[in-house]
Enzyme design. Structure first.
Site, PDB file in Angstrom:
ATOM      1  N   ASP A 142     -21.928  63.986   0.684  1.00 30.62           N
ATOM      2  CA  ASP A 142     -21.642  64.895  -0.425  1.00 30.62           C
ATOM      3  C   ASP A 142     -21.805  64.242  -1.786  1.00 30.62           C
ATOM      4  OD1 ASP A 142     -19.267  63.182  -0.173  1.00 30.62           O
ATOM      5  OD2 ASP A 142     -18.365  64.537  -1.648  1.00 30.62           O
TER       6      ASP A 142
ATOM      7  N   GLU B 152     -19.850  55.632  11.114  1.00 34.12           N
ATOM      8  CA  GLU B 152     -19.771  55.934   9.686  1.00 34.12           C
ATOM      9  C   GLU B 152     -21.106  56.490   9.197  1.00 34.12           C
ATOM     10  OE1 GLU B 152     -18.186  56.860   7.339  1.00 34.12           O
ATOM     11  OE2 GLU B 152     -17.450  55.304   5.977  1.00 34.12           O
ATOM     12  N   ASP B 153     -21.053  57.343   8.190  1.00 35.13           N
ATOM     13  CA  ASP B 153     -22.280  57.946   7.663  1.00 35.13           C
ATOM     14  C   ASP B 153     -23.104  56.949   6.846  1.00 35.13           C
ATOM     15  OD1 ASP B 153     -20.336  57.845   5.705  1.00 35.13           O
ATOM     16  OD2 ASP B 153     -20.380  59.979   5.230  1.00 35.13           O
TER      17      ASP B 153
ATOM     18  N   ASP C  19     -21.922  51.205   1.819  1.00 30.29           N
ATOM     19  CA  ASP C  19     -22.418  50.782   0.511  1.00 30.29           C
ATOM     20  C   ASP C  19     -21.840  49.398   0.195  1.00 30.29           C
ATOM     21  OD1 ASP C  19     -23.580  50.874  -1.986  1.00 30.29           O
ATOM     22  OD2 ASP C  19     -21.959  52.028  -2.879  1.00 30.29           O
TER      23      ASP C  19
END
Ligand code: IMP
Ligand code: MG
Length: 187
Positions: free
Chosen positions: A166, A106-107, A110
């Site tokens: 993004d 996963e990037d 949070d």
């Protein structure tokens, strides 16, 4: 610049937070560790489109043992933070996972809601093992605890874009990861 041309980027881009070189160093470190840990195992890396695009592409090439890759796409329901974790798959994997060693990539994590949901979904497919690898871990706003086997960077409570990340689908193509600082009035 004349009045008809656009500036290269809107004013939202803040200072560089992680350079291309810093990112690549972390990716190489993670790739070496993963290669060691999964040697001799049937490894499949699973990512969610689209934020993980560059990270998973670079990580794959930093891995020196056999590995395959597969992708999911998701849509989120709900306007609130609590319901953001309620997601459904809009694109499923192409490969079965049973008996394989699955690494979810996963990037950024949070609240942890997305990763929690995906890990639960993947676990139902009875992999031999299931771990998570994340480039950026922002744990200030964590709602659900998730076990992260591999972490690129711990980051403070700032929004970042670039290297696949993004804001409203823009900025993914920046090479560095930069702080996103929108105009107060635009948010
Ligand atoms: P979580 O479910 O709250 O852990 O959110 C994780 C998802 O939110 C990531 O997969 C990203 O798509 C998105 N996200 C969270 N923080 C950022 C950020 O700083 N920049 C870009 N996308 C982010
Ligand atoms: Mg994402």
């Amino acid at each position: 610049m004349n009045s008809t041309s656009l500036p290269p980027w809107p004013g939202d881009i803040g200072p560089v937070f992680l350079t291309e070189e810093q990112i690549q160093q972390a990716v190489n470190r993670l790739g070496a560790q993963i290669s060691q840990d999964y040697a001799g195992k049937d490894l499949v890396m699973v990512g969610i489109l689209k934020g993980v695009l560059f990270f998973i592409a670079d990580l794959l090439r930093a891995i020196t043992v056999p590995v395959t890759v597969d992708f999911l796409a998701i849509a989120r329901y709900g306007p609130s933070e609590q319901t953001r974790g309620v997601v459904h798959l809009t694109k499923d994997l192409n490969e079965p996972l049973d008996g394989r060693h699955v690494l979810f990539v996963e990037d950024i994590i949070d609240t942890g809601l997305t990763t929690h949901f995906i890990m639960r979904t993947l676990r139902l497919r009875q992999p031999a093992s299931l771990k998570a690898c994340v480039l950026l871990n922002r744990n200030r706003r964590r709602i659900i605890d998730v076990d992260l086997a591999y972490v690129g960077f711990e980051i403070p409570d700032i929004y970042v874009v670039g290297y696949g990340l993004d804001f409203k689908e823009q900025y993914r193509n920046l090479r560095n990861i930069v702080k996103f600082e929108p105009d107060e009035t635009a948010r």
